[in-house]
Design a protein around this motif. Structure first.
Motif, short mmCIF file in Angstrom:
data_model
loop_
_atom_site.label_atom_id
_atom_site.label_comp_id
_atom_site.label_asym_id
_atom_site.label_seq_id
_atom_site.Cartn_x
_atom_site.Cartn_y
_atom_site.Cartn_z
N ARG A 132 0.67 -1.17 -0.12
CA ARG A 132 0.00 0.02 -0.13
C ARG A 132 0.72 1.28 0.06
O ARG A 132 0.56 2.13 -0.57
N SER A 133 2.13 1.18 0.59
CA SER A 133 2.96 2.34 0.58
C SER A 133 3.89 2.23 -0.45
O SER A 133 4.78 2.98 -0.46
N SER A 134 3.58 1.52 -1.42
CA SER A 134 4.42 1.55 -2.63
C SER A 134 3.55 1.57 -3.95
O SER A 134 2.61 1.17 -3.96
N SER A 135 4.24 1.95 -4.97
CA SER A 135 3.54 2.25 -6.19
C SER A 135 3.81 0.87 -7.04
O SER A 135 3.54 0.73 -8.23
N VAL A 136 4.97 0.21 -6.65
CA VAL A 136 5.28 -1.16 -7.15
C VAL A 136 3.99 -1.89 -7.55
O VAL A 136 4.07 -2.46 -8.98
N GLY A 150 -0.31 -1.42 -11.33
CA GLY A 150 -0.08 -1.30 -12.93
C GLY A 150 1.19 -1.87 -13.44
O GLY A 150 1.86 -1.41 -14.49
N GLU A 151 1.67 -2.89 -12.62
CA GLU A 151 2.97 -3.48 -13.20
C GLU A 151 2.84 -4.86 -13.02
O GLU A 151 2.22 -5.20 -11.94
#
Lengths: 352, 352, 352
Positions: free
Chosen positions: B74-78, B81-82
């Protein structure tokens, strides 16, 4: 160089010197294991950007430095009830170099006014992201021996893509680069970018199809086209296949083509392209780490320096609603000349 | 060994060698302060697991390495969409070893197909958690001199407990281990685990009470019984006291018994047991750190290696809804044989 | 010293020795680059406090140690379903020193009962924050050569300010300090602080205006006045300007005055004061880092030690609803004598 806010601030000689150190690091990484020993990097990400954050962190760790900071201001109390100035004053007391990502345009420039240590812009809104450009140029230079004289295809959304505009500007420092600008007409490069290329005597052509130009390219830089950018959704549907790179489209490309992408990709590069040796977008991310290592060995080892007194502003002179001066009112009203225009020195927006 | 996905992949000789290095580290920690100098561990926790995360981090730091990653997607954008593949490609460009926790079964196996560096499974859903098993075996070996010939009580929820199943399978590598399986009938070990023990000639007995068998045990491995596992809540209330270890129940145990628990405990071990010298569950966590140090000194120092081209899948062959192939459709349709059954090579579910 | 829970636990000699090491570090930082090599600090922040967290982290990194932990328990599973005791037992198996911030008063004291390694209190609710005091005293000592004999103005909310109370208590260890207590009557120091100063023979005067006393001061310690502290909001509006430090008010101050603030400031110090050389609040944050470096070189290098068996409590004896004993019922019912009063040994609240 004391801060890295805008890649345009680097002279060609400074870039060559940075790349030279970068290649030493790539060739002899063990020689740099303690290059930043005892040095601490602050990583202030006011908006999440995992790739950039990871790249900077691992870069600092691989040259023997250490890292602290936040990855998202929601999990930090820094963003609450404190000016950017006060945060930078505090953090630059703890750190030897500050890496900042911020949604406001000009935020890194603003931070640099108050910092006792170098500030690196890791993205300020849609404005600048200079270390993405260093990653791109490092990849090309490493894999093709140089940038001069290459034919570079830029494909996708060329209207809104910060990465693409920065790369075009950066390539003005090199000789004989040819641009093939590949996009739907709705998403062509803005007029001011055309003006920039003409002023700098750069060769370019604009096309709407990828297949016809692919055989001419040394580098193909892919970017994403977002459906939201189209006024007419049907137009999006009609267009999108044209700008997807597939294994079949690659058949007619040169054997030494470089296929690049700033990542993350969505579907603009088909997964079956990944195993083609010309697909270098994952290596590109790794070269970005090496480029940041080179940058940090320089900037994190500079002596602390008092930035001196700064004029106190009261009302923003810039009307760009995304400009940092709209949020931080004490910033001095700095302007600069871009071409013939008077612009905000933070966000580069033209002033009326 | 290049990756650690499943403890079962380790031969007895590989385990002995891992434990040998682990004991050198415990005896001479100062000799290993730079064992992973210059090496970087990626810690990718797609679901929070503070204990495991802390254990891996401190393990890497104590052998001179460094760490980056995220503790919660949740604290990551990883995660956005990947694909898992693209994340692993990117991260394995920055890191020398990747530690992954993921709620999907088989996720670590999937990651290992694309990674340029070793992948360690730090838990893939309810499937495998091999380094918990290394922690358990290290504790027993260190404190009892070995595992062969011990009488091991496993107490609590033996039906759903991944930790317990892994430990039983791991102990098949040793000689003469006797199992006392202590649980309510509703939560007894599954039939396939009984089959496994029979096939491997392992002695076991199943009982519903703890008190009667406690005097026979060398090791008592406690696990939590969750109320939600019971069809009938009254049955839970009637049962729960039976499986709580108290100081009084310990009175008849051997003086060299080891009381173990994977932590966190809730109330299945009474707090007054903590000061009994036989209670080793906190030491067990510390031994887990040493075991991970041994593992990392090996895996983080391996040369980078191109994993090579991987077949592209289209439709998952496995029907397990928690299998990673349900979410990542490009994964190749790998199968393997478990006993006589054709199984999914990611999550081990039997295929129809 | 084995733990640092309360600055009051330090003797004057211990403080002098800590400051002595701190000044060696400030003068010769390169000599301490490996002072904590191989040592690991756990940073357990059960509530966010970015400044304190960053200061401790960078302190540990600058003496060659490493750091793990959480910045906010929401992003951690530690806080869920586990006692403070079990968390401390686990974490102190991984770490060489534990730094804890917790909203419950007495939490660090409670943690110290179970830890195998030293515990440092980084703030336990409104109770104690001893390393803020070490930061304050280090700043004064470094910039004024010592604390003895100084005239110290404390300005703002003196009723609720933990920082201010700690500083007054700490200064009882020095000779001839004079206090100018500057606050609205509603927010004057509590009676027990007056009693403390009288008992310790400390000179003090209470005033409601800043301007009249500013010329007498060697140190001016500013704190924030929160609107919510006033019963009558109009009273707040009438008062607030009086306690805002401006460049104009500074005109009559001594040339070697130190203007201090624990940060973050809101508007109690006007931004045009920042460039005055007497404004040392940003340096103060940096001195806090050096003070923590000194503390960590001592505490992180102590041998591990079994804390021994601890009595098990059942019912809290303390009635303070913010006391850690209200949440962690197994804690032993410890009491101590403060002056003539029997107090809770965790939170210092008087027992009936």
């Amino acid at each position: 160089m004391r801060h890295l806010i805008d890649f345009g601030d680097l002279s060609r000689a400074e870039w060559d010197s940075l790349y030279h150190r970068c290649s030493e690091i790539m060739d002899h990484p063990a020689d740099f294991l303690d290059a930043c020993k005892g040095r601490v990097m602050a990583s202030l990400f006011y908006e999440p950007s995992t790739r950039t954050n990871f790249s900077f962190q691992t870069a600092m760790l691989r040259v023997g430095g250490t890292v602290f900071g936040f990855a998202d201001p929601r999990s930090s109390s820094v963003a609450k009830g404190e000016t950017l100035k006060d945060t930078v004053k505090m953090v630059s007391g703890y750190a030897d170099v500050v890496v900042m990502r911020n949604p406001l345009e000009g935020a890194a420039k603003a931070a640099s006014l108050y910092s006792n240590v170098p500030v690196i812009n890791a993205g300020d809104g849609g404005h600048m992201h200079p270390t993405q450009t260093t990653a791109d140029l490092t990849t090309i230079t490493r894999l093709r021996g140089g940038v001069d004289g290459l034919s570079v295809g830029l494909c996708g959304d060329l209207k809104n893509g910060r990465t693409v505009h920065s790369l075009i500007k950066a390539m003005a420092k090199f000789q004989g680069v040819k641009f093939f600008l590949i996009s739907p007409r709705e998403l062509a490069v803005p007029e001011y970018m055309r003006a920039f290329m003409r002023e700098n005597g750069m060769w370019f052509t604009e096309v709407t199809g990828l297949e016809s130009v692919i055989p001419s390219l040394d580098v193909l830089y892919m970017t994403r086209i977002q459906r939201e950018r189209f006024v007419d959704p049907l137009e999006y549907e009609r267009n999108k296949g044209v700008y997807i790179l597939t294994r079949r489209k690659l058949e007619r490309a040169r054997r030494d083509l470089l296929v690049m992408h700033p990542l993350p990709r969505v579907d603009e590069i088909s997964i079956d392209v990944d195993d083609d040796p010309r697909a270098v977008y994952f290596e590109q991310a790794r070269y970005g780490m090496f480029a940041r290592m080179a940058l940090l060995t320089d900037l994190a080892n500079q002596p602390r320096m008092d930035p001196g007194a700064v004029e106190i502003g009261t009302v923003p002179v810039c009307r760009n609603p995304r400009c940092v001066t709209q949020a931080e009112h004490y910033l001095p009203p700095l302007v600069k000349q871009n071409g013939g225009l008077t612009c905000c020195a933070y966000c580069d927006a033209a002033l009326e």
